[in-house]
Scaffold this motif. Structure first.
Motif, mmCIF file in Angstrom:
data_model
loop_
_atom_site.group_PDB
_atom_site.id
_atom_site.type_symbol
_atom_site.label_atom_id
_atom_site.label_comp_id
_atom_site.label_asym_id
_atom_site.label_seq_id
_atom_site.Cartn_x
_atom_site.Cartn_y
_atom_site.Cartn_z
ATOM 1 N N MET A 1 117.374 34.538 -43.816
ATOM 2 C CA MET A 1 115.939 34.282 -43.772
ATOM 3 C C MET A 1 115.656 32.781 -43.745
ATOM 4 S SD MET A 1 112.927 35.559 -43.563
ATOM 5 C CE MET A 1 113.198 37.280 -43.962
ATOM 6 N N ILE A 2 116.460 32.025 -44.523
ATOM 7 C CA ILE A 2 116.249 30.574 -44.547
ATOM 8 C C ILE A 2 116.491 29.991 -43.159
ATOM 9 C CG2 ILE A 2 117.119 28.404 -45.483
ATOM 10 C CD1 ILE A 2 117.671 29.846 -48.094
ATOM 11 N N GLY A 3 117.565 30.478 -42.535
ATOM 12 C CA GLY A 3 117.862 29.990 -41.195
ATOM 13 C C GLY A 3 116.748 30.302 -40.224
ATOM 14 N N THR A 4 116.194 31.530 -40.338
ATOM 15 C CA THR A 4 115.104 31.931 -39.455
ATOM 16 C C THR A 4 113.882 31.065 -39.685
ATOM 17 O OG1 THR A 4 115.909 34.204 -39.426
ATOM 18 C CG2 THR A 4 113.626 33.848 -38.776
ATOM 19 N N LYS A 5 113.546 30.815 -40.943
ATOM 20 C CA LYS A 5 112.397 29.976 -41.269
ATOM 21 C C LYS A 5 112.605 28.560 -40.747
ATOM 22 C CE LYS A 5 109.443 28.562 -45.109
ATOM 23 N NZ LYS A 5 109.233 28.644 -46.583
ATOM 24 N N GLY A 6 113.835 28.068 -40.888
ATOM 25 C CA GLY A 6 114.138 26.732 -40.390
ATOM 26 C C GLY A 6 114.023 26.650 -38.887
ATOM 27 N N ALA A 7 114.488 27.708 -38.196
ATOM 28 C CA ALA A 7 114.397 27.746 -36.736
ATOM 29 C C ALA A 7 112.944 27.770 -36.292
ATOM 30 C CB ALA A 7 115.142 28.961 -36.198
ATOM 31 N N GLN A 8 112.114 28.496 -37.031
ATOM 32 C CA GLN A 8 110.689 28.558 -36.697
ATOM 33 C C GLN A 8 110.025 27.199 -36.871
ATOM 34 O OE1 GLN A 8 109.287 31.667 -39.270
ATOM 35 N NE2 GLN A 8 109.929 33.310 -37.889
ATOM 36 N N THR A 9 110.381 26.495 -37.938
ATOM 37 C CA THR A 9 109.824 25.163 -38.173
ATOM 38 C C THR A 9 110.252 24.207 -37.073
ATOM 39 O OG1 THR A 9 109.815 25.487 -40.571
ATOM 40 C CG2 THR A 9 109.738 23.211 -39.773
ATOM 41 N N SER A 10 111.537 24.262 -36.707
ATOM 42 C CA SER A 10 112.045 23.405 -35.640
ATOM 43 C C SER A 10 111.330 23.688 -34.327
ATOM 44 C CB SER A 10 113.550 23.630 -35.477
ATOM 45 O OG SER A 10 114.066 22.874 -34.401
ATOM 46 N N ALA A 11 111.125 24.980 -34.032
ATOM 47 C CA ALA A 11 110.442 25.362 -32.793
ATOM 48 C C ALA A 11 108.998 24.876 -32.787
ATOM 49 C CB ALA A 11 110.496 26.873 -32.620
ATOM 50 N N ARG A 12 108.323 24.942 -33.936
ATOM 51 C CA ARG A 12 106.939 24.472 -34.013
ATOM 52 C C ARG A 12 106.862 22.969 -33.800
ATOM 53 N NH1 ARG A 12 106.461 27.286 -38.789
ATOM 54 N NH2 ARG A 12 105.899 25.395 -39.951
ATOM 55 N N LEU A 13 107.826 22.245 -34.325
ATOM 56 C CA LEU A 13 107.856 20.793 -34.137
ATOM 57 C C LEU A 13 108.037 20.437 -32.662
ATOM 58 C CD1 LEU A 13 110.031 19.820 -37.235
ATOM 59 C CD2 LEU A 13 107.647 19.124 -36.863
ATOM 60 N N VAL A 14 108.936 21.140 -32.000
ATOM 61 C CA VAL A 14 109.183 20.879 -30.576
ATOM 62 C C VAL A 14 107.942 21.237 -29.760
ATOM 63 C CG1 VAL A 14 110.566 21.519 -28.566
ATOM 64 C CG2 VAL A 14 111.671 21.196 -30.785
ATOM 65 N N GLU A 15 107.341 22.382 -30.059
ATOM 66 C CA GLU A 15 106.135 22.815 -29.356
ATOM 67 C C GLU A 15 105.011 21.802 -29.538
ATOM 68 O OE1 GLU A 15 103.988 24.824 -26.873
ATOM 69 O OE2 GLU A 15 105.753 25.918 -27.577
ATOM 70 N N SER A 16 104.845 21.311 -30.761
ATOM 71 C CA SER A 16 103.794 20.328 -31.032
ATOM 72 C C SER A 16 104.068 19.020 -30.305
ATOM 73 C CB SER A 16 103.677 20.077 -32.539
ATOM 74 O OG SER A 16 103.125 21.200 -33.183
ATOM 75 N N MET A 17 105.324 18.599 -30.309
ATOM 76 C CA MET A 17 105.685 17.372 -29.597
ATOM 77 C C MET A 17 105.369 17.513 -28.116
ATOM 78 S SD MET A 17 106.924 14.326 -29.968
ATOM 79 C CE MET A 17 107.845 13.000 -29.182
ATOM 80 N N LEU A 18 105.673 18.668 -27.549
ATOM 81 C CA LEU A 18 105.402 18.910 -26.134
ATOM 82 C C LEU A 18 103.904 18.850 -25.851
ATOM 83 C CD1 LEU A 18 106.178 19.731 -23.285
ATOM 84 C CD2 LEU A 18 106.305 22.111 -24.063
ATOM 85 N N GLU A 19 103.118 19.533 -26.651
ATOM 86 C CA GLU A 19 101.665 19.552 -26.440
ATOM 87 C C GLU A 19 101.060 18.158 -26.587
ATOM 88 O OE1 GLU A 19 99.795 22.447 -28.923
ATOM 89 O OE2 GLU A 19 101.071 24.088 -28.235
ATOM 90 N N LEU A 20 101.531 17.411 -27.555
ATOM 91 C CA LEU A 20 100.980 16.076 -27.790
ATOM 92 C C LEU A 20 101.393 15.101 -26.690
ATOM 93 C CD1 LEU A 20 101.483 15.960 -31.653
ATOM 94 C CD2 LEU A 20 99.280 15.952 -30.444
ATOM 95 N N ILE A 21 102.627 15.236 -26.190
ATOM 96 C CA ILE A 21 103.048 14.393 -25.066
ATOM 97 C C ILE A 21 102.160 14.661 -23.862
ATOM 98 C CG2 ILE A 21 104.858 14.044 -23.332
ATOM 99 C CD1 ILE A 21 106.926 14.387 -25.554
ATOM 100 N N GLN A 22 101.865 15.929 -23.612
ATOM 101 C CA GLN A 22 101.012 16.279 -22.472
ATOM 102 C C GLN A 22 99.627 15.645 -22.591
ATOM 103 O OE1 GLN A 22 101.791 20.725 -22.641
ATOM 104 N NE2 GLN A 22 101.612 20.430 -20.446
ATOM 105 N N ALA A 23 99.098 15.615 -23.796
ATOM 106 C CA ALA A 23 97.736 15.132 -23.994
ATOM 107 C C ALA A 23 97.652 13.635 -24.253
ATOM 108 C CB ALA A 23 97.089 15.884 -25.160
ATOM 109 N N ARG A 24 98.641 13.073 -24.959
ATOM 110 C CA ARG A 24 98.559 11.670 -25.402
ATOM 111 C C ARG A 24 99.641 10.768 -24.836
ATOM 112 N NH1 ARG A 24 97.339 12.178 -31.913
ATOM 113 N NH2 ARG A 24 95.740 13.814 -31.801
ATOM 114 N N GLY A 25 100.656 11.366 -24.242
ATOM 115 C CA GLY A 25 101.793 10.581 -23.793
ATOM 116 C C GLY A 25 102.835 10.473 -24.889
ATOM 117 N N TYR A 26 104.017 10.030 -24.525
ATOM 118 C CA TYR A 26 105.109 9.892 -25.497
ATOM 119 C C TYR A 26 104.823 8.758 -26.473
ATOM 120 C CZ TYR A 26 109.812 9.205 -27.381
ATOM 121 O OH TYR A 26 110.895 9.069 -28.223
ATOM 122 N N SER A 27 104.461 7.615 -25.944
ATOM 123 C CA SER A 27 104.222 6.457 -26.804
ATOM 124 C C SER A 27 103.035 6.672 -27.733
ATOM 125 C CB SER A 27 103.987 5.204 -25.952
ATOM 126 O OG SER A 27 105.122 4.921 -25.160
ATOM 127 N N GLY A 28 102.065 7.454 -27.283
ATOM 128 C CA GLY A 28 100.874 7.691 -28.084
ATOM 129 C C GLY A 28 101.027 8.807 -29.097
#
Length: 199
Positions: A1-28
């Motif tokens: 379960m810990i591994g699954t929760k960790g994987a979900q957190t990692s996936a959310r971070l990547v998803e958020s990074m992707l969405e923010l890059i699309q809207a604000r750019g990498y540097s922003g």
């Protein structure tokens, strides 16, 4: 379960990074903003991405590449001509731009333009992303009767044209450049195969 929760957190971070890059750019895009956007526990970012922002950016580019590649592959499986396939792909991009009020662009081109000269890691990730879109399109065109070299040339031109049209569409706040690209690419891909093929 810990591994699954960790994987979900990692996936959310990547998803958020992707969405923010699309809207604000990498540097922003700051890491604190990514953590807040992902609603992730403080400290989780460096736990999952100890190498920091570049590592997270690399995963975001890989996620974007995977999604667009899936779109290309799925579009190619549907009935229709090569021009129809490209029109379907561009139609999805057209909708994404319009629905986001032209705020969301291609994250791979954004990262390439911002970081390609500064980070070999991110440049390589972007090069691999573009390659992952060109490859299935080239394979599809080869299956339609184009010689392998010509199919790859066409596929590279298609991806290049669509990327440029995305940038123009965002700048002009209009999907007309994408529609123009769709018309030209479809006409090129749907013309009858003759002895005069691309080398």
């Amino acid at each position: 379960m810990i591994g699954t929760k960790g994987a979900q957190t990692s996936a959310r971070l990547v998803e958020s990074m992707l969405e923010l890059i699309q809207a604000r750019g990498y540097s922003g895009t700051g890491l604190n903003t990514v953590v807040e956007h992902a609603r992730a526990p403080k400290g989780s970012l460096y736990f999952h991405f100890p190498e920091g922002k570049e590592a997270l950016g690399e995963k975001a580019v890989e996620l974007a590449a995977e999604r667009f590649r899936a779109l290309v592959v799925e579009s190619a499986l549907e009935p229709g001509s090569p021009g129809d396939v490209v029109r379907r792909v561009i139609g999805v991009l057209d909708g994404m731009l319009a629905d986001s009020d032209f705020e969301l662009g291609c994250p791979v081109s954004v990262v390439t333009l911002e970081m390609g000269a500064q980070s070999e890691r991110l440049r390589d990730a972007c090069a691999n992303a573009f390659g992952s879109w060109i490859d299935p399109l080239a394979e599809y065109l080869a299956a339609q009767g184009h010689p392998a070299a010509a199919a790859r040339t066409l596929a590279t031109a298609v991806v290049s044209t669509v990327e440029g049209a995305m940038i123009l569409s965002r700048a002009q706040r209009s999907t007309e450049p994408l529609r123009c690209a769709a018309d030209v690419i479809a006409a090129l891909l749907d013309r009858p195969l003759t002895g005069e093929r691309l080398a």
